[in-house]
Scaffold this active site. Structure first.
Site: not given
Ligand code: BEZ
Length: 210
Positions: A45
């Site tokens: 994210c």
């Molecule tokens: C991420 O943004 O890295 C992420 C968010 C939730 C679960 C897995 C990865």
């Protein structure tokens, strides 16, 4: 029931990193991309939001605003913004919706319980100037999106709204396009007086209209 292409994008009010908004008023007469991410302070994210900040001028060129969402509160979004600027080199320059009560996530069906009970998946909604949903994408948490592809798709949507053409595989702005099959050759002659290449009667290729 989940949203489908052509539906009116549901309106809502929400708290964001830039204060409260009423979604339809915030969109105004232009286009908008509403996208969710699963959670603040997560790696994928963080990269996505930095990339959208970098691409914001490209969205603006297309008359399109961008707005993100997760089920975290606004304070958390604001704290995380520092990490995004520090690690991605692009500071958050668009609002993030704080959807702690999941009101917007539920309205847009952004929580897929068989993937995760509580977190939003990576949804994207492209909404046009008439507030109609024009494109929907859903990616899992583990897969970051390609926002250049979303720009490419907006280019296609805006071009095909204005001309009787469709865009072929891997098309990008400036490439040849396809005359829609519904247009007869006689009608096509009016619209494309410089002619086109007929590969099959249903596959007529023409330079991209200006
Ligand atoms: C991420 O943004 O890295 C992420 C968010 C939730 C679960 C897995 C990865």
């Amino acid at each position: 029931m989940s949203l489908r292409l052509g539906d009116t994008a549901p309106d809502f009010t929400a708290e964001t990193t830039e204060g409260p908004i009423s979604f339809h008023d915030w969109i105004g007469d232009g286009w908008a991309v509403l996208f969710s991410h699963p959670k603040d302070f997560t790696p994928v994210c963080t990269t996505e939001l930095g990339e959208v900040a970098r691409l914001k001028p490209e969205f603006a060129k297309r008359g399109c605003q961008v707005i993100g969402l997760s089920v975290d509160p606004a304070d958390s979004h604001k704290q995380w913004a520092g990490d995004i600027a520090e690690t991605q080199g692009h500071a958050l320059n668009f609002p993030l919706i704080a959807d702690a009560d999941r009101k917007v996530s539920d309205l847009y069906d952004m929580i897929h319980p068989n993937a995760n009970d509580t977190l939003t998946v990576r949804s994207v909604f492209v909404i046009d100037g008439n507030k109609k949903v024009r494109l929907i994408l859903t990616y899992p948490a583990s897969t970051g999106r390609n926002f250049e592809e979303i720009l490419r798709a907006i280019d296609s949507l805006q071009l095909t709204d204005n001309h009787k053409v469709a865009t072929p595989v891997n098309w990008k702005h400036g490439d040849d396009v396809i005359i829609v099959p519904a247009l007869s050759d006689d009608e096509a002659k009016q619209r494309f007086p410089d002619g086109w290449k007929t590969l099959k009667p249903y596959l007529r290729v023409v330079p991209q209209p200006k």
